[in-house]
Write an enzyme that holds these catalytic residues in place. Structure first.
Site: not given
Length: 147
Positions: A22, A25-26
C-alpha cells in the site's frame, strides 16, 4: 487532512506485505516491514461492508525516499517531520497518535512500543501462522520449564 498511507489486504496477504504494498502503491516509496505498532478497531464504519473493521498500523523502514505518488488516491504526498505532524490541526486523531508513538520510539527505543512477528508451526502439519507480540527477553525465549 494529513494521514499515513493505508488500504485493504488482498486475500491471503500478510499484514506486513499489505503495508509495504500500500505504501508503494500510494507513494512510490519502497520499504520493508519492521513491526506492528497498534491496532484500531471500529464497529460502525459505513465503508466496512457491515463488518467490524480492524486498521493495523505498521512501522516500515524506507529503502527509497523519492515520492512518486498515485494521483488517483492522493491529492498531495510529502515527507513530514513528526514534530510538525504532532502539532498540526489538519490531521486525523489516529495520525496524530501514531506520530506520537513514533516520536516516543525514536527517543526511548522502539522496543518499548513494537510488536515483533514470529512465524510458528500450526497444529496442522505443514502449516504456519504469524504471532505478533512484544519481544521476549533472551532468557524467556529459551526457557524450557519453570524454575
Amino acid at each position: 487532512m494529513w494521514k499515513f498511507p493505508g488500504g485493504l489486504s488482498e486475500p491471503g496477504e500478510d499484514i506486513g506485505d499489505t503495508a509495504v504494498r500500500e505504501v508503494f502503491e500510494e507513494t512510490g516509496i519502497k520499504s520493508e516491514f519492521r513491526s506492528l505498532l497498534s491496532i484500531r478497531q471500529q464497529h460502525t464504519d459505513p465503508r466496512a461492508f457491515g463488518k467490524s473493521d480492524m486498521f493495523i498500523i505498521c512501522r516500515l523502514k524506507p529503502h527509497s525516499f523519492t515520492i512518486n505518488f498515485c494521483q488517483h488516491e492522493c491529492l498531495r504526498c510529502e515527507w513530514m517531520d513528526l514534530n510538525d505532524l504532532v502539532k498540526t490541526e489538519n490531521t486525523t486523531p489516529i495520525t496524530s497518535r501514531v506520530a506520537r508513538l513514533l516520536l516516543y520510539g525514536y527517543r526511548e527505543g522502539f522496543d518499548k512500543i513494537d510488536f515483533t512477528v514470529e512465524e510458528l508451526p500450526a497444529v496442522y502439519k505443514g502449516l504456519f501462522y504469524k504471532l505478533y507480540h512484544k519481544e521476549l527477553p533472551d532468557n524467556y525465549r529459551t526457557m524450557t520449564g519453570m524454575d
